[in-house]
Design a protein around this motif. Structure first.
Motif, PDB file in Angstrom:
ATOM      1  N   MET A 168       0.849  -1.186   0.000  1.00 52.28           N
ATOM      2  CA  MET A 168       0.000   0.000   0.000  1.00 52.28           C
ATOM      3  C   MET A 168       0.888   1.240   0.000  1.00 52.28           C
ATOM      4  N   GLY A 169       0.452   2.289  -0.707  1.00 52.56           N
ATOM      5  CA  GLY A 169       1.242   3.509  -0.708  1.00 52.56           C
ATOM      6  C   GLY A 169       0.390   4.744  -0.878  1.00 52.56           C
ATOM      7  N   PHE A 170       0.821   5.807  -0.248  1.00 52.91           N
ATOM      8  CA  PHE A 170       0.170   7.104  -0.334  1.00 52.91           C
ATOM      9  C   PHE A 170       1.078   8.065  -1.098  1.00 52.91           C
ATOM     10  N   SER A 171       0.534   8.775  -2.074  1.00 54.53           N
ATOM     11  CA  SER A 171       1.276   9.796  -2.796  1.00 54.53           C
ATOM     12  C   SER A 171       2.568   9.210  -3.387  1.00 54.53           C
ATOM     13  N   ALA A 172       3.755   9.741  -3.010  1.00 51.27           N
ATOM     14  CA  ALA A 172       5.000   9.157  -3.510  1.00 51.27           C
ATOM     15  C   ALA A 172       5.170   7.722  -3.030  1.00 51.27           C
ATOM     16  N   GLY A 173       4.619   7.412  -1.864  1.00 50.20           N
ATOM     17  CA  GLY A 173       4.602   6.021  -1.418  1.00 50.20           C
ATOM     18  C   GLY A 173       3.766   5.158  -2.340  1.00 50.20           C
TER      19      GLY A 173
END
Length: 304
Positions: A155-160
């Motif tokens: 799972m990742g948010f934005s650049a993640g």
């Protein structure tokens, strides 16, 4: 005032450390692709009350174990965002891990290295090395940690989200030692307002510059534009984005979803008309909770 802030920060970090199940170094030996350098990692609460971790050079995963997990349950590796300049480790990491625990899922918050030429031989691959190593580590310890080896997601948010989608599309090219030939492919991905593309029309400038530099070649741009790297082997994805996101264009999620469809992969795309960027689990413009949709998606795909 300064004393109060320092006390608050110490207490906050103490609470985080005491709630964490286990902090695990990613590498037992030398960290690959690293130059000798002092550890300058720093954690602080910014003006918006967000936990920020910067200058990461020693990567880890922090494991959060649910109290009442079923046998051989799912696991999710969480990559916080931060434009490849820092990690928003609270609302895009720790808070999410605790929510997964309530669902009976073991969660791992990945503290991946921040690209930096002064401490890395090739900064463009360091975050992906850490993501691959996290998948490898969880899969190789799955029996010990009571995790189903076929239900390990990222799972990742934005650049993640860029890192998570890179791990989901570049898994056939191992950037780490893999003597057991462990699969580095995540079984599913969860991408929240993700940076997907480094193309001129879709890029998030900060993320692109920080990872691949200010003057990347067209080949490098294409390599890290993950909507171009989707194949029939890419894992299915659940995506969330807001139409008014002025930081990362909503078309990043749309193009990735279209690429999945083109390759016969049926995920789910949830688009909000408003919400901006960086809202974590709570889009304040609507009473709707995207985590409820995610839970239903995971149930329907037998990840719960």
């Amino acid at each position: 005032m300064k004393f109060t802030i320092v006390v608050f920060l110490i207490c906050f970090i103490f609470c985080l450390s005491t709630s964490a199940q286990q902090i695990i170094p990613l590498y037992n030996t030398a960290i690959p692709n690293s130059k000798p350098a002092a550890d300058k990692e720093k954690s602080e609460i910014n003006k918006d009350g967000i936990l920020i971790v910067s200058h990461v050079s020693i990567p880890t995963i922090t494991m959060y174990v649910p109290a009442n997990a079923s046998s051989q349950h799912s696991a999710v590796i969480i990559c916080p965002g931060g434009a490849y300049a820092f990690l928003a480790a609270g609302h895009e990491g720790i808070d999410v891990a605790k929510q997964f625990n309530e669902w009976g899922i073991t969660a791992f918050v990945l503290k991946y290295r921040i690209p930096d030429d002064s401490i890395m031989i090739d900064k463009t691959i360091a975050p992906l090395q850490d993501a691959q190593r996290a998948i490898q580590l969880v899969r190789e310890h799955a029996t010990e940690w009571n995790i189903d080896t076929a239900k390990i997601g990222i799972m990742g948010f934005s650049a993640g989200g860029h890192l998570a989608s890179t791990a989901s599309t570049h898994f056939t090219h191992a950037l780490i030692d893999n003597p057991l030939h462990t699969s580095l492919r995540p079984d599913f991905s969860i991408l929240i307002y993700p940076v997907i593309s480094f193309s001129d029309s879709l890029k998030h400038t900060g993320s692109r510059n920080n990872l691949i530099g200010y003057n990347p070649s067209e080949k490098t741009i294409a390599t890290y534009s993950n909507e171009l790297q989707v194949t029939p082997q890419t894992p299915k994805a659940f995506l969330v984005h807001a139409g008014d996101d002025a930081v990362v264009s909503v078309n990043n999620s749309v193009r990735y979803y279209e690429a999945l469809l083109k390759n016969g992969i049926y995920g789910e795309l949830l688009l909000y008309p408003q919400g901006g960027h960086g809202f974590g689990m709570n889009n304040k413009t609507t009473p709707d909770k995207w985590m409820d949709h995610l839970k239903n998606w995971m149930l329907s795909n037998k990840y719960l």
